[in-house]
Scaffold this active site. Structure first.
Site, short mmCIF file in Angstrom:
data_model
loop_
_atom_site.label_atom_id
_atom_site.label_comp_id
_atom_site.label_asym_id
_atom_site.label_seq_id
_atom_site.Cartn_x
_atom_site.Cartn_y
_atom_site.Cartn_z
N LYS A 79 0.79 -0.94 -0.05
CA LYS A 79 0.01 -0.07 0.11
C LYS A 79 0.84 1.16 0.11
CE LYS A 79 -3.31 2.45 2.85
NZ LYS A 79 -3.90 2.75 4.18
N GLY A 340 -5.87 2.52 13.28
CA GLY A 340 -5.87 2.09 14.33
C GLY A 340 -4.69 1.36 14.77
#
Ligand SMILES: Cc1cc2nc3c(=O)[nH]c(=O)nc-3n(C[C@H](O)[C@H](O)[C@H](O)COP(=O)(O)OP(=O)(O)OC[C@H]3O[C@@H](n4cnc5c(N)ncnc54)[C@H](O)[C@@H]3O)c2cc1C
Length: 496
Positions: A79, A340
């Protein structure tokens, strides 16, 4: 506070947070600590949380994790950023990449040079001056010696927990299966003394890490720590998630597509795609959300759509008495920028830095809570920016976001950028200047002026400067292979 040395650490919960805690503590401090993790086979993990940011490298480096092994074991893909689609307005897209933009000078960031170039029609999209950004668009990637490509991963959360559990076991952590039915407090100190399981087994500890997810069984259920509600700033309170078969070749970025009352994520793994719709229940029912998600996925669903409810915000204290909340038990900002897992790892590293020796002391607790609060507040502001700075007025949800009150700290950042193109990274900021700039420009905020130092350059010099950076980025990215060819060679999934 008691003055007993910390010998026994109990981790309640075995989701992503629990196993990150067990792996980190056992590997890095396990020689002198007894580490027990309790998880219940009857209580499933939340089962989402599959996009990460580049800081995960630091955590993996601490744990000695080999990238190829980790990626093969978790079906991971690379990513390089997030594609924000329809956020500024329907049909207007931009990429927030993990890279740095152009080249700064001591007084002014690259955006000032780019701005003047834009006014003179000699500059193109700001992403053209950033390798990670261009690599997202071109679908290219490579890991090479001495290269500085900032990347993260899309991973399978369940497999990641399993992968970490092996590290934890290797270093002596123990798993206790069972449902925690009672949290027992010491009457005089109010500290947690032990946990009783449904089987009757009692697990004692000196320090308790609450990783029980949204339940917050210890930090809230037993210690009533309190919660700061951010839903007036971040009104989405629900998500529906479904996994699908992969269609086409996975892209090296997360897709975040704004919808009528929220946004949809698309996270490509090697063997499947994770999809979800984050939405605000005030403007959309669960049934409507499920339908909207199913109408907008590619590929056959391989799981049933699952609705998850939450309240955005943060625990008033992340460390209270002898209990530290890590994971969703500590609060939840929003999955929009995949922060997160980063916050879990920050909490763990911070806890290890402040680990009490002879008993828990209040100064350590206060430091932990102050650092955590500053970090979370900055991330909160960055996330609010995406919702608030929009031209969308096509639904009640977007009209609310556009006109809602926002924190003064964010108002200041936006005004500073709008008036003079300036952006400063604060000490506790996760997101650096390039991130703020990409999102502010992507959402349609262009500064009114650039720094006067730019005028030190002649027009020809500015053109040469911008062209050189852009050509350099192009030449670099052109040499990298297709990201999927690279994955097949570098870290093919063990399941395929
Ligand atoms: C919609 C959504 C999307 C998200 N996307 C991302 C993302 O892309 N990237 C990211 O970094 N983060 C993301 N997150 C945040 C977070 O990373 C994940 O949700 C993560 O999986 C949460 O892990 P957890 O361990 O805190 O909680 P859980 O996965 O809920 O684990 C809780 C554990 O506690 C145990 N437990 C609970 N009660 C008991 C009991 N009574 N007795 C024994 N055991 C018990 C359960 O068995 C389980 O093992 C997302 C969150 C949500 C809600």
């Amino acid at each position: 506070m008691n003055n007993q040395p910390i010998k026994k650490i109990v981790i309640a919960g075995g989701g992503t947070a629990g196993w990150m805690a067990a792996a980190a503590f056992s590997k890095l401090l396990g020689k002198n600590l007894e580490i027990n993790l309790i998880e219940s086979d009857d209580i499933p993990t939340v089962g989402v949380g599959e996009a990460t940011i580049p800081t995960l490298h630091l955590f993996h480096r601490l744990l000695g994790i080999n990238e190829q092994e980790f990626m093969a074991a978790t079906n991971a893909t690379f990513k390089l950023g997030i594609s924000f689609e329809n956020w500024r307005d329907v049909g207007k897209d931009y990429i927030h990449s993990f890279g740095f933009l152009g080249q700064d000078c001591w007084a002014a960031g690259f955006q000032h040079f780019w701005l003047k170039g834009l006014q003179q029609n000699i500059a193109s999209d700001i992403g053209d001056y950033c390798p990670e950004h261009l690599a997202c668009r071109e679908g290219r990637f490579a890991v090479m010696a001495n290269q500085d490509l900032n990347h993260a991963y899309h991973l399978d959360a369940g497999l990641y927990a399993k992968f970490l559990s092996k590290i934890a076991y290797q270093h002596g952590a123990k798993r206790i299966e069972g449902k925690i039915s009672e949290v027992n407090l010491d009457e005089s100190s109010g500290n947690i003394a032990s946990l009783t399981l449904a089987s009757g087994q009692v697990v004692e500890g000196d320090l308790f890490i609450d990783c029980t997810g949204f339940r917050g069984l210890l930090i809230e259920g037993a210690l009533h720590t309190g919660y700061e509600d951010w839903s007036h700033y971040l009104p989405c309170d629900s998500a529906v998630a479904v996994q699908t078969e992969t269609v086409g070749r996975p892209v090296p970025y997360t897709r975040s597509i704004a919808r009528e009352s929220g946004w949809q994520w698309r996270i490509p793994l090697q063997n499947r795609t994770g999809n979800g719709l984050v939405f605000c229940s005030k403007y959309m029912s669960d049934d409507e959300a499920v339908q909207s998600l199913l109408d907008n996925i590619e590929g056959q669903p391989i799981t049933k759509p699952r609705v998850i409810k939450y309240k955005t915000g943060t625990r008033l204290k992340h460390w209270n008495k002898n209990c530290i909340a890590v994971g969703l038990s500590s609060g939840f900002i929003e999955p929009l920028e995949s922060t997160g897992i980063h916050l879990f790892q920050r909490a763990l590293v911070r806890l290890m830095q402040l680990l009490p020796h002879n008993g828990v002391n209040q100064a350590d607790i206060d430091e932990f809570n102050a650092q955590t609060k500053a970090e979370c507040d900055n991330i909160r502001d960055f996330i609010i920016l995406h919702y608030h700075l929009t031209d969308r007025t096509d639904s009640k949800f977007w009209r609310y976001c556009k006109t809602m009150d926002i924190p003064d700290s964010l108002k200041h950042r936006m005004a500073l950028f709008e008036q003079s193109g300036r952006v400063f990274k604060k000490a506790d900021d996760l997101f650096g200047e390039s991130s703020w700039i990409q999102v502010m420009i992507g959402q349609g905020l262009l500064p009114k002026q650039y720094h006067p130092i730019v005028d030190q350059m002649s027009d020809e010099e500015l053109q040469h400067f911008l062209t050189k950076i852009k050509d350099g980025v192009n030449n670099k990215v052109k040499r990298w292979p297709d990201v999927n060819d690279f994955i097949q060679h570098y870290c093919p999934s063990k399941m395929m």
